[in-house]
Design a protein around this motif. Structure first.
Motif, PDB file in Angstrom:
ATOM      1  N   LYS A 215      45.079  47.904  34.583  1.00 27.35           N
ATOM      2  CA  LYS A 215      45.078  47.222  35.868  1.00 27.35           C
ATOM      3  C   LYS A 215      45.185  45.709  35.703  1.00 27.35           C
ATOM      4  N   ASN A 216      44.511  45.169  34.698  1.00 26.38           N
ATOM      5  CA  ASN A 216      44.586  43.725  34.474  1.00 26.38           C
ATOM      6  C   ASN A 216      45.993  43.292  34.077  1.00 26.38           C
ATOM      7  N   GLN A 217      46.711  44.207  33.358  1.00 20.30           N
ATOM      8  CA  GLN A 217      48.091  43.880  33.004  1.00 20.30           C
ATOM      9  C   GLN A 217      48.970  43.826  34.252  1.00 20.30           C
ATOM     10  N   ILE A 218      48.713  44.737  35.191  1.00 15.93           N
ATOM     11  CA  ILE A 218      49.494  44.732  36.436  1.00 15.93           C
ATOM     12  C   ILE A 218      49.222  43.447  37.218  1.00 15.93           C
ATOM     13  N   ASN A 219      47.960  43.057  37.309  1.00 15.68           N
ATOM     14  CA  ASN A 219      47.619  41.817  38.024  1.00 15.68           C
ATOM     15  C   ASN A 219      48.230  40.595  37.348  1.00 15.68           C
ATOM     16  N   ASP A 220      48.170  40.584  36.023  1.00 18.86           N
ATOM     17  CA  ASP A 220      48.755  39.435  35.293  1.00 18.86           C
ATOM     18  C   ASP A 220      50.255  39.349  35.518  1.00 18.86           C
TER      19      ASP A 220
END
Length: 252
Positions: A215-220
């Motif tokens: 999820k953090n990769q998607i946000n980044d």
């Protein structure tokens, strides 16, 4: 209660499991059919021949002790083809002298009669019952194993035959052109793949990467995209401003 206790001509004695225990039962003593013999009833299942000898050894020398289930204290077992399960035993104690029999019939009711010593290791009563139950069955384990193997082989053959029939029905239409749908799902064999297509597929598989897994990769990635758009917007504004200064910008 002290002294000798008799009920209807039968002597009653109190026998304990061990000296320092609360487990105690009444044994009923009467004359046996044989000379110098003593009939004892009310013996629990966990008592052995050595226990009976221990109680009556003080009366005199014992010739033999015969233990058998009590005929009056039994219930039918829930297991098929098994003998009746007994709750108590009876013993026939034969003394060498008649005086020993008379002494046994005159035994006091409560005189610290015990079946075992304090430090004796006693098997649980469940082991006694299990051993008694197993001895009542004549099971041939080898024949039982062979019967199980034969049954499993016949079962496997039957299931294999059913699977072949289902596969045939799934692949071949009937006379009217209908294909029977069974509950079993049979996957058809894969089509032939050409050599160059196989190489292309392997190459794509090797170069393929898994992006934006967390999820953090998607946000980044979203934030990075917004930054890129802002930077492009600023570049476009600067480029438009330069074109205006050069009088080359013609919006109309």
């Amino acid at each position: 209660m002290t002294g000798t206790v008799t009920v209807g001509g039968i002597t009653v004695i109190l026998v304990k499991f061990k000296k320092k225990t609360s487990v105690e039962l009444n044994w009923w003593l009467s004359k046996g059919l044989q000379p110098h013999s003593l009939r004892v009833t009310g013996i629990p299942l966990y008592a052995h021949e050595s226990c009976v000898r221990r109680v009556f050894s003080q009366c005199g020398e014992i010739r033999s002790v015969s233990l058998q289930p009590s005929s009056g204290d039994h219930k039918k077992s829930h297991l098929p083809q098994s003998h009746t399960t007994m709750g108590y035993q009876q013993a026939m104690v034969t003394f060498k002298k008649l005086s020993a029999q008379k002494k046994a019939l005159a035994m006091k009711y409560n005189d610290d009669y015990t079946l075992y010593d304090e430090d004796a290791e006693i098997k649980p009563i469940t082991e006694v019952w299990t051993k008694d139950l197993l001895s009542s069955y004549d099971i041939n384990t080898q024949k039982l194993e062979q019967a199980c193997v034969h049954y499993m082989k016949s079962y496997d053959n039957r299931k294999e035959k059913e699977e072949r029939v289902n596969r045939k029905l799934a692949d071949e239409p009937d006379e009217d052109g209908w294909i029977t749908v069974t509950r079993n799902k049979f996957s058809r064999p894969p089509k032939a793949v050409k050599a160059h297509e196989l190489k292309t597929f392997k190459k794509k598989k090797e170069t393929a990467t898994l992006l934006h897994f967390y999820k953090n990769q998607i946000n980044d990635s979203k934030m990075q995209r917004i930054k890129e758009l802002k930077a492009k917007f600023e570049e476009d504004k600067k480029r438009i401003q330069e074109m205006r200064q050069q009088r080359k910008f013609k919006p109309y």
